[in-house]
Design an enzyme around this catalytic site. Structure first.
Site, short mmCIF file in Angstrom:
data_model
loop_
_atom_site.label_atom_id
_atom_site.label_comp_id
_atom_site.label_asym_id
_atom_site.label_seq_id
_atom_site.Cartn_x
_atom_site.Cartn_y
_atom_site.Cartn_z
CG ASN A 94 42.76 51.15 44.32
OD1 ASN A 94 41.85 50.49 44.79
ND2 ASN A 94 42.56 52.35 43.80
CG HIS A 140 39.09 42.45 48.72
ND1 HIS A 140 39.54 43.35 47.79
CD2 HIS A 140 39.44 42.95 49.93
CE1 HIS A 140 40.11 44.38 48.41
NE2 HIS A 140 40.06 44.16 49.72
CB ALA A 141 41.01 42.67 44.06
CB SER A 142 42.23 37.73 42.12
OG SER A 142 40.98 37.37 41.58
N GLY A 175 35.56 50.13 41.06
CA GLY A 175 36.34 49.45 40.04
C GLY A 175 36.33 50.20 38.72
CB SER A 176 37.30 49.05 35.38
OG SER A 176 36.47 47.90 35.18
CD GLU A 227 35.66 55.32 43.67
OE1 GLU A 227 36.16 55.62 42.56
OE2 GLU A 227 36.28 54.77 44.57
CG LEU A 228 32.21 53.24 38.04
CD1 LEU A 228 31.35 53.24 36.79
CD2 LEU A 228 32.44 51.82 38.54
CB CYS A 246 39.59 56.45 41.61
SG CYS A 246 39.42 54.70 41.21
CD GLU A 291 41.30 55.81 36.08
OE1 GLU A 291 41.43 56.06 37.28
OE2 GLU A 291 40.48 54.98 35.64
#
Length: 460
Positions: free
Chosen positions: A130, A154-156, A205-206, A227-228, A261, A357
């Site tokens: 994000n 990192h994210a895909s 992340g989640s 940090e969720l 977030c 959320e």
């Protein structure tokens, strides 16, 4: 291979190779070897490197911003602002970092004790899509300043951004191995955490990802920062400037297409001003212009993917099934992951969906009888990341700052991260802190050194 899909068009943009297990092993070995020397580098050398990285980011602002927009859909304007924040982050630690690492002298029996900060080794970062640059810089700048080295998973969705960060660091003249991007899937994280050469792990992340990584780090007895998720309250009291609060609430909810977030997600409004605020806020959300993120006339682009957009729409159906009323929050026709901004009212406070959320551009709107009820609603969720309170009553400000269960409280402003202040949450929003001196010290060894001395006096 990783394939980048432009969420504004739904079409593939670029492909990136996935590292083999052998290549990952080589990266870890390189990080370990580099750390052996980098840990001994002077603070001035680390600061100089951070400044050069900042210069590279600044020089490549337009290219980096365009890449982030193409990979995850944020508006080009907000992507440029993200790159600028990264520049500020690197420069902040370059300037303030050496002072944060200064030893502290203490009186001790028979002499003097010194508390000294020392690096601990390679740090693995598991980061989301994000804020594809800033999330990484929040870990990377203090990692370099501490004398540690960084490994990024990192994210895909944002492998292009990950490679660009690695390129910026390399072009700034960093020693090989100070920072490396590991193009791997989530399934490869467990082996990295278990590797004795990896000293610690940080994840944004989640909840589910955080719980998994925390369990893996616990088995390896390694430090972890999490940090969720968050479902941040945005509280409005009668003394607030309603025009300013409503405008800020819209900004908070649609920034990054609601995929942040710490953006306000639950608008909790005192009954005396509920109707007046709701009228302003709903009108503001209806007026949000959605479209091509490159066109700066638009307020909001697509969500990060069609799958993310559809997951939000499915969640909204569950809100309606629970009795909530939805204004807006609709799928837009055509290609791309677009939807309109929306507002949910009449959400049953005790319902399951009220505790979730919402990671999209839709807000929940609650009525509170007084400050006590506002605080109860604010705290009645599993999360405790950030919050925003709007009041010109000093006593109320202090009450909310004290009693809201969150890691951060913003007064009469939209909450935002800043390099100077610690960032993080409580409850199921995670633990540990990024940014500020606290973020620098999270992955360091605070070593006590007992020094002999006849007087036991503390020096300057």
């Amino acid at each position: 291979m990783f394939t980048s899909v432009n969420p504004a068009t739904g079409k593939p943009a670029a492909s990136y190779p996935k590292l083999t297990d052998a290549e990952v092993g080589q990266c870890v070995a390189r990080a370990s070897a580099t750390y052996a020397d980098w840990r001994l580098s002077p603070h001035t050398e680390r600061s100089d490197l951070l400044r050069r990285i900042a210069d590279r980011f600044e020089a490549e602002t337009d290219r980096l911003a365009a890449l982030a927009t193409a990979e995850m859909g944020k508006t080009l304007k907000s992507a440029r602002a993200e790159v600028a924040k990264c520049v500020a982050g690197f420069r902040y630690y370059a300037q303030a970092g050496p002072g944060m690492l200064a030893p502290v002298r203490l009186k001790a029996a028979g002499g003097v004790a010194e508390a000294r900060w020392h690096p601990i080794g390679p740090v693995l970062a598991v980061m989301p899509w994000n804020f594809p640059y800033w999330q990484v810089v929040r870990f990377l700048a203090p990692t370099i300043m501490a004398g540690n080295v960084g490994l990024l998973k990192h994210a895909s969705l944002t492998q292009g951004c990950a490679l660009a960060i690695e390129e910026m660091v390399r072009e700034a003249g960093a020693p090989e191995g100070v920072f490396q991007n590991l193009a791997i899937r989530a399934g490869g994280v467990a082996a990295l955490i278990a590797d004795d050469r990896v000293a610690a792990v940080t994840l944004t992340g989640s909840e589910e990802a955080g719980a998994t990584v925390a369990e893996q780090a616990g088995r390896a007895l390694k430090k972890v920062v999490l940090e969720l998720g968050g479902s941040d309250p945005f509280i409005v009291m009668p003394s607030a400037d309603l025009d300013a609060a409503a405008k800020a609430a819209v900004t908070a909810r649609i920034q990054n297409a609601g995929q942040s977030c710490i953006c306000g997600k639950r608008m909790i409004v005192h009954g005396q001003v509920y109707d007046a605020f709701a009228e302003r806020f709903v009108a503001g959300m209806r007026a949000v212009k959605v479209g091509d993120p490159v066109d700066e006339a638009n307020d909001m682009g697509p969500l990060s993917s069609v799958e993310q957009r559809d997951a939000v729409l499915e969640q909204l159906e569950r809100f309606k099934a629970a009795g909530a009323t939805l204004v807006g929050g609709e799928r837009l026709p055509g290609e791309g992951a677009y939807m309109t901004a929306g507002v949910l009212t009449d959400v049953p406070i005790e319902s399951e969906v009220a505790k979730e959320e919402l990671f999209g551009p839709v807000a929940m709107l609650f009525r509170a009888a007084d400050a006590d009820e506002a605080i109860h609603i604010a705290n009645d969720v599993p999360f405790g990341l950030g919050s925003s309170v709007w009041t010109n009553d000093e006593a109320e400000r202090e009450r909310f700052a004290r009693d809201i269960e969150a890691g951060m409280v913003a007064v009469n402003q939209v909450l935002a991260s800043t390099p100077e202040a610690p960032f993080g949450g409580v409850k199921r929003s995670g633990h540990g802190r990024e940014l500020g001196a606290q973020g620098l010290h999270e992955f360091m060894n605070l070593k006590t050194v007992m020094l002999p001395g006849a007087s036991g006096e503390v020096g300057d």
